[in-house]
Motif scaffolding. Structure first.
Motif, short mmCIF file in Angstrom:
data_model
loop_
_atom_site.label_atom_id
_atom_site.label_comp_id
_atom_site.label_asym_id
_atom_site.label_seq_id
_atom_site.Cartn_x
_atom_site.Cartn_y
_atom_site.Cartn_z
N LEU A 13 0.83 -1.20 0.00
CA LEU A 13 0.00 0.00 0.00
C LEU A 13 0.87 1.26 0.00
O LEU A 13 0.60 2.21 -0.74
N ARG A 14 1.92 1.26 0.82
CA ARG A 14 2.78 2.46 0.88
C ARG A 14 3.49 2.69 -0.46
O ARG A 14 3.70 3.84 -0.87
N ALA A 15 3.86 1.60 -1.13
CA ALA A 15 4.48 1.76 -2.46
C ALA A 15 3.46 2.36 -3.44
O ALA A 15 3.79 3.26 -4.22
N ASP A 16 2.21 1.90 -3.35
CA ASP A 16 1.17 2.44 -4.24
C ASP A 16 0.92 3.92 -3.93
O ASP A 16 0.72 4.74 -4.84
N LEU A 17 0.91 4.27 -2.64
CA LEU A 17 0.69 5.67 -2.26
C LEU A 17 1.84 6.56 -2.73
O LEU A 17 1.62 7.68 -3.21
N ALA A 18 3.07 6.06 -2.61
CA ALA A 18 4.24 6.82 -3.06
C ALA A 18 4.14 7.08 -4.56
O ALA A 18 4.38 8.19 -5.04
N ASP A 19 3.74 6.04 -5.28
CA ASP A 19 3.59 6.16 -6.73
C ASP A 19 2.50 7.18 -7.07
O ASP A 19 2.67 8.02 -7.96
N PHE A 20 1.41 7.17 -6.31
CA PHE A 20 0.32 8.11 -6.53
C PHE A 20 0.76 9.55 -6.27
O PHE A 20 0.45 10.47 -7.02
N LEU A 21 1.53 9.76 -5.20
CA LEU A 21 1.95 11.12 -4.83
C LEU A 21 2.95 11.70 -5.82
O LEU A 21 3.02 12.92 -6.00
N GLY A 22 3.76 10.83 -6.43
CA GLY A 22 4.78 11.34 -7.35
C GLY A 22 5.92 12.02 -6.61
O GLY A 22 6.30 11.58 -5.53
N HIS A 23 6.46 13.09 -7.17
CA HIS A 23 7.56 13.84 -6.57
C HIS A 23 8.76 12.93 -6.26
O HIS A 23 9.56 13.23 -5.36
N GLY A 24 8.87 11.79 -6.95
CA GLY A 24 9.99 10.88 -6.74
C GLY A 24 9.97 10.19 -5.39
O GLY A 24 10.99 9.65 -4.94
N LEU A 25 8.81 10.17 -4.73
CA LEU A 25 8.74 9.58 -3.39
C LEU A 25 8.83 8.06 -3.44
O LEU A 25 8.38 7.42 -4.39
N ARG A 26 9.42 7.48 -2.38
CA ARG A 26 9.55 6.02 -2.26
C ARG A 26 8.73 5.53 -1.07
O ARG A 26 8.39 6.31 -0.18
N ALA A 27 8.45 4.23 -1.04
CA ALA A 27 7.60 3.64 0.02
C ALA A 27 8.13 3.97 1.42
O ALA A 27 7.35 4.21 2.34
N GLU A 28 9.46 4.01 1.59
CA GLU A 28 10.04 4.29 2.93
C GLU A 28 9.71 5.70 3.42
O GLU A 28 9.88 6.01 4.59
N GLN A 29 9.29 6.56 2.49
CA GLN A 29 8.95 7.94 2.89
C GLN A 29 7.47 8.13 3.14
O GLN A 29 7.02 9.25 3.42
N VAL A 30 6.71 7.06 3.00
CA VAL A 30 5.25 7.17 3.13
C VAL A 30 4.80 6.29 4.28
O VAL A 30 5.35 5.21 4.51
N TRP A 31 3.82 6.77 5.04
CA TRP A 31 3.25 6.00 6.14
C TRP A 31 1.73 6.12 6.07
O TRP A 31 1.22 7.16 5.62
N ALA A 32 1.02 5.08 6.49
CA ALA A 32 -0.44 5.10 6.40
C ALA A 32 -1.06 4.63 7.71
O ALA A 32 -0.46 3.84 8.44
N ALA A 33 -2.26 5.12 8.00
CA ALA A 33 -2.99 4.70 9.20
C ALA A 33 -4.48 4.89 8.98
O ALA A 33 -4.91 5.26 7.87
N ASN A 34 -5.26 4.63 10.03
CA ASN A 34 -6.73 4.68 9.92
C ASN A 34 -7.22 6.13 9.91
O ASN A 34 -7.65 6.65 10.93
N GLY A 35 -7.14 6.76 8.77
CA GLY A 35 -7.48 8.18 8.64
C GLY A 35 -6.27 9.02 9.00
O GLY A 35 -5.38 8.59 9.74
N SER A 36 -6.23 10.24 8.45
CA SER A 36 -5.06 11.07 8.79
C SER A 36 -5.12 11.50 10.25
O SER A 36 -4.11 11.88 10.82
#
Ligand code: PLP
Length: 356
Positions: free
Chosen positions: A68-91
């Motif tokens: 999921l974090r890899a998918d979110l990084a890909d969605f955000l763009g800006h060259g972001l990688r999965a290690e830079q993204v974190w997810a939880a139950n709502g922001s």
């Protein structure tokens, strides 16, 4: 026995819970959801994926939600990688984890009100001290005054909300840069409404490479039309994500949530396909409210703050009597309306004309 008889923490006594009313009425324009439900093909795809993963529900989910974090990084763009993204139950949960890791007893968080009511509530819930830096009368943030507030209070966490809720006000990157330069701790830019910003309004994501103490939070609850899924996320330096791993509960994000979020990302074109229409309707709503002689804040979000009503409660109630639920929130004398479908906005206009 009532609440006061319980041995709850002294700092929770007398507080009120977050409470946007959940009332059954025909026209719901009070919590900034996207009014368009998912299509049948999205629902079918989701049901199929849930069926596939349901066979493994005897096992815990992927604790680190890596796919999921890899998918979110890909969605955000800006060259972001999965290690830079974190997810939880709502922001909101993302924000709570940030407070748990970087706030706490003896620490301070600074925000600029009127802003998102959950920032001080989550701050208090983690025994962090809340300081309000205030905004200008037109709800903008004066960069020099914001920097002065940071220098005076030396907060461990600064909350900047852009576009801001409930005012709709977006921040120039220069203001965020100056706060980052002055802040001794973490700076959170809450971009829950980023997808609705007007042409040319920047996102703080572009500042991430130069600022390791910057955290940008996003959510699937608003533009992404998935409020019921409860999926929020952030982008930051990988070390920030490591800090959050220290406080998150193990397996906090269920297999079903991770599945639903990944399906939603696959259908991003459909889900975000309504954003342009909602932005247009937002701009039309601003114009229409001004034509009624009302005062209206400029908005880069999917809601509009308008006033001023010496008795805003009476206006809110009379709209409710006409089947239209909006939100009594923000500074006294102002009301906030979320942008709904064209039919819902027509009902809102008719009801407000009746009230005025
Ligand atoms: C709605 C909102 C959120 C989001 O919440 P979720 O927990 O992701 O549903 C966060 N920040 C702001 C400013 C909001 O208005």
């Amino acid at each position: 026995m009532n609440l006061d008889d319980l041995p709850i923490r002294d700092d929770l006594r007398g507080k009120s819970p977050y409470g946007a009313p959940q009332i059954e009425v025909p026209v719901l324009l009070n919590t900034n959801e996207n009014p368009y439900p998912p299509s049948k093909s999205l629902v079918d795809d989701l049901a199929e994926e849930v069926r596939r993963t349901a066979g493994g529900l005897n096992r815990y989910p992927d604790r680190d939600a890596l796919e999921l974090r890899a998918d979110l990084a890909d969605f955000l763009g800006h060259g972001l990688r999965a290690e830079q993204v974190w997810a939880a139950n709502g922001s909101n949960e993302v924000l709570q984890q940030i407070l748990q890791a970087f706030g706490g007893h003896g620490r301070t968080a600074l925000g600029f009100e009127p802003s998102y009511s959950m920032h001080p509530i989550i701050t208090g819930g983690t025994s962090t001290e809340w300081v309000d830096g205030l905004r200008e009368d037109d709800f903008t943030l004066d960069a020099a005054r914001a920097v002065a507030a940071v220098e005076r209070h030396r907060p461990d966490i600064v909350f900047l909300t852009s576009p801001n809720n409930p005012t709709g006000t977006a921040l120039p990157l220069e203001t965020i840069r100056r706060v980052l330069a002055a802040a001794p701790g973490m700076v959170v830019v809450d971009e829950a409404y980023a997808e609705f910003r007007r042409e040319g309004v920047p996102s703080a994501l572009s500042l991430l490479p130069e600022h390791p103490r910057l955290i940008v939070t996003r959510t699937m609850s608003k533009a992404f039309a998935m409020a019921g899924t409860r999926l929020g996320y952030l982008a930051a330096h990988p070390a920030v994500v490591e800090a959050l791993l220290l406080v998150r509960l193990p397996y906090h994000l269920s297999t079903l949530t991770q599945t639903a979020a990944r399906v939603a990302l696959r259908h991003r074109e459909e889900l975000l396909g309504t954003v342009d229409a909602l932005r247009r309707s937002r701009d039309e709503t601003v114009t229409w409210l001004r034509a009624q002689g009302l005062t209206v804040a400029d908005s880069d979000a999917n809601f509009v703050l308008f006033g001023r009503f010496p008795d805003r409660r009476a206006v809110w109630e009379k709209l409710l009597e006409r089947g239209v639920l909006i939100r009594e929130v923000g500074p006294p004398e102002w009301l906030r309306v979320s942008i709904g479908t064209d039919e819902e906005m027509a009902a809102f206009r008719a009801a407000l004309e009746g009230v005025l």
